[in-house]
Write a protein that holds these residues in place. Structure first.
Motif, PDB file in Angstrom:
ATOM      1  N   LEU A 158     -12.643  11.908   5.369  1.00 17.94           N
ATOM      2  CA  LEU A 158     -11.703  11.341   6.333  1.00 17.94           C
ATOM      3  C   LEU A 158     -11.221   9.957   5.906  1.00 17.94           C
TER       4      LEU A 158
ATOM      5  N   LYS B 163      -5.830  10.550  13.588  1.00 22.43           N
ATOM      6  CA  LYS B 163      -6.813  10.383  12.520  1.00 22.43           C
ATOM      7  C   LYS B 163      -7.788   9.256  12.850  1.00 22.43           C
TER       8      LYS B 163
ATOM      9  N   PHE C 276      -7.424   8.896   4.938  1.00 27.17           N
ATOM     10  CA  PHE C 276      -6.741   7.888   5.749  1.00 27.17           C
ATOM     11  C   PHE C 276      -6.190   6.752   4.894  1.00 27.17           C
TER      12      PHE C 276
END
Length: 241
Positions: free
Chosen positions: A165, A135, A169
């Motif tokens: 994203l 990631k 995360f």
């Protein structure tokens, strides 16, 4: 033709279940009307439990003045949906069941609500170090594209991808559920209200003025505890010798 009068949500839900699912063993009214967040475009979300069904399905109706979305299960299929939502870290089914107001209950809802509550409280599966590293790479790639892009049309969609994203995360590395669409902000608020305000402010500043600085700083701050941007040395799918 005169429009059908919109009934109160609970009254409409009770009449709807009686009309369309008269033999079900359980039903709950969920969604924005239950959370006190309904708008003029809100619909009714109703989860139905019917032991006689062979498989789960979803169906939409217009009735009693409402758009009504039904999520129809037998007494075991809901568990596979719980599991799918767990794997995606987006527990929409669990939330609907737990927050839902009982419309009909033949003694089955308490145990199903208990299952939903336990899953929500336990949180999603923790990310491994390998997933975190992967990631980090994808966020770095999106962030570099964002910084280097000078095409406004492209920047908008890179920013959209970066926002998803970053939200994923920060939440997954802190053991929290994630969201999609409007649930991105709701999931972030559940984790940290102050961070959410900074997140929204950063992306709003970019969308309004084109200023990327707050988005870049926020992204780097999120990555910093895990070593910052990752590019050199990253590989995916390479066989180890």
């Amino acid at each position: 033709m005169e429009a059908t009068k919109k009934l109160e949500p609970i009254e409409a839900a009770k009449l709807f279940v009686k009309k369309h699912f008269p033999n079900c063993q359980g039903a709950v009214l969920a969604g924005s009307v239950v959370r006190g967040e309904a708008t003029h475009t809100s619909d009714l979300d109703i989860v139905i439990f019917d032991k006689n069904l062979a498989s789960a399905y979803r169906e939409s109706f217009i009735d009693f003045g409402w758009a009504i979305e039904t999520f129809v299960h037998n007494l075991t299929t809901y568990q596979s949906y719980f599991q799918m939502d767990f794997q995606d870290a987006k527990p929409s089914m669990q939330r609907m069941v737990l927050e839902g107001i009982p419309i009909r209950d033949e003694g089955i809802l308490d145990s199903i609500k208990k299952e939903a509550k336990e899953m929500l409280e336990n949180g999603p599966e923790r990310w491994t170090d390998e997933i975190i590293r992967t990631k980090l790479y994808f966020i770095t790639d999106a962030l570099d594209d964002f910084v280097g892009c000078n095409n406004r049309a492209e920047e908008l969609f890179i920013a959209n991808a970066l926002a998803e994203l970053i939200h994923e995360f920060i939440l997954r590395t802190n053991g929290c559920w994630i969201g999609s669409s409007k649930w991105i902000v709701r999931a972030l608020k559940h984790y940290d209200v102050k961070f959410t305000e900074e997140f929204v402010e950063a992306f709003e500043a970019f969308y309004r003025t084109g200023d990327k600085s707050k988005v870049i700083l926020l992204s780097e701050r999120v990555l910093e505890p895990y070593g910052g941007r990752l590019f050199e040395g990253f590989s995916l799918g390479k066989e180890k010798l």
